[in-house]
Design a protein around this motif. Structure first.
Motif, PDB file in Angstrom:
ATOM      1  N   ARG A  67     -45.866  -3.459  58.952  1.00 24.69           N
ATOM      2  CA  ARG A  67     -44.590  -4.147  59.074  1.00 24.69           C
ATOM      3  C   ARG A  67     -43.509  -3.186  59.538  1.00 24.69           C
ATOM      4  NH1 ARG A  67     -42.663  -7.933  54.258  1.00 24.69           N
ATOM      5  NH2 ARG A  67     -40.829  -7.856  55.611  1.00 24.69           N
ATOM      6  N   VAL A  68     -42.674  -3.632  60.483  1.00 24.59           N
ATOM      7  CA  VAL A  68     -41.621  -2.776  61.021  1.00 24.59           C
ATOM      8  C   VAL A  68     -40.262  -3.466  61.004  1.00 24.59           C
ATOM      9  CG1 VAL A  68     -43.193  -1.451  62.488  1.00 24.59           C
ATOM     10  CG2 VAL A  68     -42.155  -3.544  63.378  1.00 24.59           C
ATOM     11  N   ASP A  69     -40.153  -4.639  60.374  1.00 28.19           N
ATOM     12  CA  ASP A  69     -38.865  -5.328  60.327  1.00 28.19           C
ATOM     13  C   ASP A  69     -37.955  -4.668  59.299  1.00 28.19           C
ATOM     14  OD1 ASP A  69     -39.265  -7.142  57.651  1.00 28.19           O
ATOM     15  OD2 ASP A  69     -41.115  -6.986  58.807  1.00 28.19           O
ATOM     16  N   ASP A  70     -36.700  -5.086  59.268  1.00 30.44           N
ATOM     17  CA  ASP A  70     -35.697  -4.459  58.405  1.00 30.44           C
ATOM     18  C   ASP A  70     -36.009  -4.613  56.921  1.00 30.44           C
ATOM     19  OD1 ASP A  70     -34.323  -3.701  60.645  1.00 30.44           O
ATOM     20  OD2 ASP A  70     -32.953  -5.413  60.611  1.00 30.44           O
ATOM     21  N   ASP A  71     -36.739  -5.675  56.545  1.00 32.03           N
ATOM     22  CA  ASP A  71     -37.021  -5.923  55.133  1.00 32.03           C
ATOM     23  C   ASP A  71     -38.337  -5.306  54.669  1.00 32.03           C
ATOM     24  OD1 ASP A  71     -34.706  -7.432  54.974  1.00 32.03           O
ATOM     25  OD2 ASP A  71     -35.738  -9.282  55.539  1.00 32.03           O
ATOM     26  N   ALA A  72     -39.039  -4.613  55.559  1.00 30.27           N
ATOM     27  CA  ALA A  72     -40.380  -4.127  55.227  1.00 30.27           C
ATOM     28  C   ALA A  72     -40.379  -3.187  54.029  1.00 30.27           C
ATOM     29  CB  ALA A  72     -40.993  -3.431  56.439  1.00 30.27           C
ATOM     30  N   SER A 102     -45.682 -23.099  69.121  1.00 36.21           N
ATOM     31  CA  SER A 102     -44.392 -22.422  69.226  1.00 36.21           C
ATOM     32  C   SER A 102     -44.164 -21.334  68.189  1.00 36.21           C
ATOM     33  CB  SER A 102     -43.268 -23.455  69.095  1.00 36.21           C
ATOM     34  OG  SER A 102     -43.361 -24.125  67.849  1.00 36.21           O
ATOM     35  N   THR A 103     -45.114 -21.116  67.295  1.00 32.56           N
ATOM     36  CA  THR A 103     -44.849 -20.221  66.172  1.00 32.56           C
ATOM     37  C   THR A 103     -44.848 -18.750  66.564  1.00 32.56           C
ATOM     38  OG1 THR A 103     -45.695 -21.751  64.516  1.00 32.56           O
ATOM     39  CG2 THR A 103     -45.740 -19.415  63.957  1.00 32.56           C
ATOM     40  N   TYR A 104     -45.855 -18.306  67.286  1.00 34.10           N
ATOM     41  CA  TYR A 104     -46.067 -16.872  67.486  1.00 34.10           C
ATOM     42  C   TYR A 104     -45.491 -16.374  68.807  1.00 34.10           C
ATOM     43  CZ  TYR A 104     -49.250 -17.304  63.567  1.00 34.10           C
ATOM     44  OH  TYR A 104     -49.777 -17.551  62.328  1.00 34.10           O
ATOM     45  N   SER A 105     -45.008 -15.129  68.795  1.00 37.87           N
ATOM     46  CA  SER A 105     -44.538 -14.474  70.012  1.00 37.87           C
ATOM     47  C   SER A 105     -44.922 -13.007  69.949  1.00 37.87           C
ATOM     48  CB  SER A 105     -43.027 -14.629  70.178  1.00 37.87           C
ATOM     49  OG  SER A 105     -42.347 -14.043  69.085  1.00 37.87           O
ATOM     50  N   LEU A 106     -44.964 -12.359  71.109  1.00 43.27           N
ATOM     51  CA  LEU A 106     -45.478 -10.991  71.192  1.00 43.27           C
ATOM     52  C   LEU A 106     -44.659 -10.183  72.181  1.00 43.27           C
ATOM     53  CD1 LEU A 106     -49.182  -9.943  71.451  1.00 43.27           C
ATOM     54  CD2 LEU A 106     -47.642  -9.292  73.287  1.00 43.27           C
ATOM     55  N   SER A 146     -44.362 -14.557  55.420  1.00 42.30           N
ATOM     56  CA  SER A 146     -43.952 -15.451  54.338  1.00 42.30           C
ATOM     57  C   SER A 146     -42.571 -16.043  54.563  1.00 42.30           C
ATOM     58  CB  SER A 146     -43.965 -14.698  53.002  1.00 42.30           C
ATOM     59  OG  SER A 146     -45.281 -14.351  52.647  1.00 42.30           O
ATOM     60  N   SER A 147     -41.689 -15.303  55.206  1.00 42.49           N
ATOM     61  CA  SER A 147     -40.321 -15.773  55.412  1.00 42.49           C
ATOM     62  C   SER A 147     -40.047 -16.179  56.851  1.00 42.49           C
ATOM     63  CB  SER A 147     -39.328 -14.677  55.006  1.00 42.49           C
ATOM     64  OG  SER A 147     -39.416 -13.582  55.900  1.00 42.49           O
ATOM     65  N   GLY A 148     -40.898 -15.763  57.785  1.00 42.26           N
ATOM     66  CA  GLY A 148     -40.632 -16.007  59.197  1.00 42.26           C
ATOM     67  C   GLY A 148     -39.787 -14.928  59.832  1.00 42.26           C
ATOM     68  N   ARG A 149     -39.404 -13.902  59.054  1.00 37.26           N
ATOM     69  CA  ARG A 149     -38.591 -12.804  59.594  1.00 37.26           C
ATOM     70  C   ARG A 149     -39.402 -11.519  59.770  1.00 37.26           C
ATOM     71  NH1 ARG A 149     -35.203 -15.167  55.733  1.00 37.26           N
ATOM     72  NH2 ARG A 149     -35.656 -13.533  54.216  1.00 37.26           N
ATOM     73  N   GLU A 150     -40.655 -11.535  59.338  1.00 36.48           N
ATOM     74  CA  GLU A 150     -41.476 -10.334  59.432  1.00 36.48           C
ATOM     75  C   GLU A 150     -41.834 -10.014  60.885  1.00 36.48           C
ATOM     76  OE1 GLU A 150     -42.314 -12.339  55.495  1.00 36.48           O
ATOM     77  OE2 GLU A 150     -42.151 -12.952  57.592  1.00 36.48           O
ATOM     78  N   ILE A 151     -42.018  -8.728  61.151  1.00 38.73           N
ATOM     79  CA  ILE A 151     -42.515  -8.250  62.443  1.00 38.73           C
ATOM     80  C   ILE A 151     -43.630  -7.248  62.153  1.00 38.73           C
ATOM     81  CG2 ILE A 151     -41.985  -7.034  64.590  1.00 38.73           C
ATOM     82  CD1 ILE A 151     -39.084  -7.916  64.253  1.00 38.73           C
ATOM     83  N   ASP A 167     -49.696   2.448  73.471  1.00 41.68           N
ATOM     84  CA  ASP A 167     -48.620   1.456  73.464  1.00 41.68           C
ATOM     85  C   ASP A 167     -48.650   0.673  72.158  1.00 41.68           C
ATOM     86  OD1 ASP A 167     -47.730   2.183  75.947  1.00 41.68           O
ATOM     87  OD2 ASP A 167     -48.832   0.620  77.007  1.00 41.68           O
ATOM     88  N   ARG A 168     -47.519   0.070  71.827  1.00 42.44           N
ATOM     89  CA  ARG A 168     -47.415  -0.686  70.580  1.00 42.44           C
ATOM     90  C   ARG A 168     -47.234  -2.169  70.874  1.00 42.44           C
ATOM     91  NH1 ARG A 168     -42.322   1.938  68.638  1.00 42.44           N
ATOM     92  NH2 ARG A 168     -42.177   2.437  70.855  1.00 42.44           N
ATOM     93  N   ILE A 169     -47.972  -2.981  70.151  1.00 45.62           N
ATOM     94  CA  ILE A 169     -47.902  -4.433  70.279  1.00 45.62           C
ATOM     95  C   ILE A 169     -47.232  -4.986  69.031  1.00 45.62           C
ATOM     96  CG2 ILE A 169     -49.240  -6.565  70.381  1.00 45.62           C
ATOM     97  CD1 ILE A 169     -51.333  -5.084  71.975  1.00 45.62           C
ATOM     98  N   ARG A 170     -46.160  -5.746  69.222  1.00 45.46           N
ATOM     99  CA  ARG A 170     -45.447  -6.348  68.096  1.00 45.46           C
ATOM    100  C   ARG A 170     -45.588  -7.865  68.130  1.00 45.46           C
ATOM    101  NH1 ARG A 170     -39.766  -3.055  66.957  1.00 45.46           N
ATOM    102  NH2 ARG A 170     -40.781  -1.103  66.323  1.00 45.46           N
ATOM    103  N   VAL A 171     -45.865  -8.431  66.968  1.00 46.68           N
ATOM    104  CA  VAL A 171     -46.034  -9.874  66.845  1.00 46.68           C
ATOM    105  C   VAL A 171     -45.049 -10.399  65.810  1.00 46.68           C
ATOM    106  CG1 VAL A 171     -47.614 -11.748  66.251  1.00 46.68           C
ATOM    107  CG2 VAL A 171     -48.466  -9.753  67.487  1.00 46.68           C
ATOM    108  N   ALA A 172     -44.373 -11.491  66.148  1.00 50.19           N
ATOM    109  CA  ALA A 172     -43.476 -12.183  65.227  1.00 50.19           C
ATOM    110  C   ALA A 172     -43.922 -13.631  65.117  1.00 50.19           C
ATOM    111  CB  ALA A 172     -42.032 -12.103  65.719  1.00 50.19           C
ATOM    112  N   ALA A 173     -43.501 -14.295  64.047  1.00 42.27           N
ATOM    113  CA  ALA A 173     -43.842 -15.703  63.843  1.00 42.27           C
ATOM    114  C   ALA A 173     -42.626 -16.418  63.278  1.00 42.27           C
ATOM    115  CB  ALA A 173     -45.029 -15.857  62.902  1.00 42.27           C
ATOM    116  N   SER A 174     -42.163 -17.445  63.973  1.00 41.38           N
ATOM    117  CA  SER A 174     -40.955 -18.161  63.548  1.00 41.38           C
ATOM    118  C   SER A 174     -41.308 -19.296  62.599  1.00 41.38           C
ATOM    119  CB  SER A 174     -40.223 -18.705  64.778  1.00 41.38           C
ATOM    120  OG  SER A 174     -41.088 -19.548  65.518  1.00 41.38           O
TER     121      SER A 174
END
Length: 334
Positions: free
Chosen positions: A51-56, A110-114, A71-76, A167-174
């Motif tokens: 996890r690399v988001d601000d709340d990690a 529509s949930t996942y983005s990269l 769990s919150s939709g804010r994780e990365i 390279d780094r791959i980041r995945v988010a889920a809304s």
């Protein structure tokens, strides 16, 4: 009570659809499956991500500490491409699940983005544009629980990404209660060496009536030879018929990309359907998206003089349409 002249009621109501509906780049045949015989160039499991988001650092709940869980939709979450992987164009497949009280199979669309971040020190250090996913044609996620509507399935990126070792791959889920189990990368071949997608930088994809809309279409080729496709862009407004905004032949060198600007001025409130097509010989690619148009000024809080109501929870985009919250029931009863 009369409505203000600047308030186009049907337009506002329909604009909510465009504002609430995420912009979903799609592509004819780009959503095709990868084939049963296709072998991934590399595979990343959930346990390899971090996890690399601000709340990690501060989030210690057990469910959120599980690998790949949103769990919150804010994780990365971030993964590093393994050593020895050549830099090339790859199609990405995600083995994912989504669940919770409001889950249904369409969440997969529509949930996942990269995004891809280049290795520090390399020329390719900027983030890629957000890449979205969709279910391969004919596939449906399977329901894995009767107690909670949890679905699991395999989704494929709408366009390839370029990445290589380090390279780094980041995945988010809304969405809440989503999870990435596995990432697979397949070398892009054939028609997938050409791609186009919309890039909409406007916040919430929301524009104002009678003001100029500036949009972009990104066209990319990973073919070893130059190509000259024809790009056509059209819009379907909430009132009237389809309008062709531009038709242009562009030339792409080997492993090249261009951004095609699109400019038009909307005259009506409501949702606008955008379609871009790219033709090369007998092949055609499509990318679709939506924008919303309203006549109220930008807002950062609930307008007190609004005529309508919405729930206030994290609905900043609704404020832009002139809606405010009216609580009509006791929350203890729901």
């Amino acid at each position: 009570m009369s409505l203000p002249r600047t308030l186009h009621l049907p337009g506002l109501l329909t604009a909510m659809v465009a504002v609430a509906w995420p912009s979903i780049p799609t592509a004819h045949a780009q959503s095709e499956g990868l084939g049963k015989r296709a072998k991934p160039q590399f595979v990343l499991s959930a346990s390899h991500g971090r996890r690399v988001d601000d709340d990690a650092a501060s989030d210690g709940r057990s469910e959120q500490s599980r690998p790949g869980v949103f769990s919150s939709g804010r994780e990365i979450y971030e993964w590093t491409v393994p050593k020895g992987v050549p830099r090339a164009a790859y199609r990405i497949a995600l083995d994912v699940r989504t669940g919770g009280a409001e889950a249904d199979p369409t969440n997969f669309i529509s949930t996942y983005s990269l995004q891809v971040l280049g290795t520090p020190g390399r020329r390719h250090t900027a983030k890629t544009e957000v890449i979205r996913f969709k279910l391969p044609s004919g596939d449906r996620p399977r329901r894995t629980s009767d107690r909670w509507p949890v679905y699991r399935g395999r989704i494929v990126s709408t366009v390839p990404i370029v990445c290589g070792a380090g390279d780094r791959i980041r995945v988010a889920a809304s969405a809440r209660w989503a999870q990435v189990h596995r990432i697979e990368a397949y070398r892009a071949t054939g028609r997938f060496l050409l791609a186009l997608q919309w890039r909409l930088d406007q916040e919430f994809h929301l524009f104002r009536r009678n003001q100029e809309c500036r949009l972009n279409i990104d066209v990319r080729s990973w073919r070893p030879e130059p190509v000259s496709p024809v790009v056509e862009v059209s819009v379907i407004p909430p009132v009237g018929t389809r309008q062709v905004l531009l038709r242009r032949k562009i030339t792409l060198a080997r492993d090249d990309g261009q951004t095609v600007p699109v400019v038009f001025t909307p005259r009506w409130n409501g949702p606008y359907f955008l379609e871009a097509t790219m033709s090369l010989g007998e092949e055609t690619w499509k990318a679709e998206s939506f924008i919303g148009v309203v006549s109220v000024p930008p807002a950062s809080e609930l307008p007190r003089d609004s005529l309508f109501g919405v729930h206030p929870g994290r609905l900043t985009r609704m404020y832009q349409t002139g809606f405010r919250w009216i609580r009509l029931w006791d929350s203890g009863d729901v």
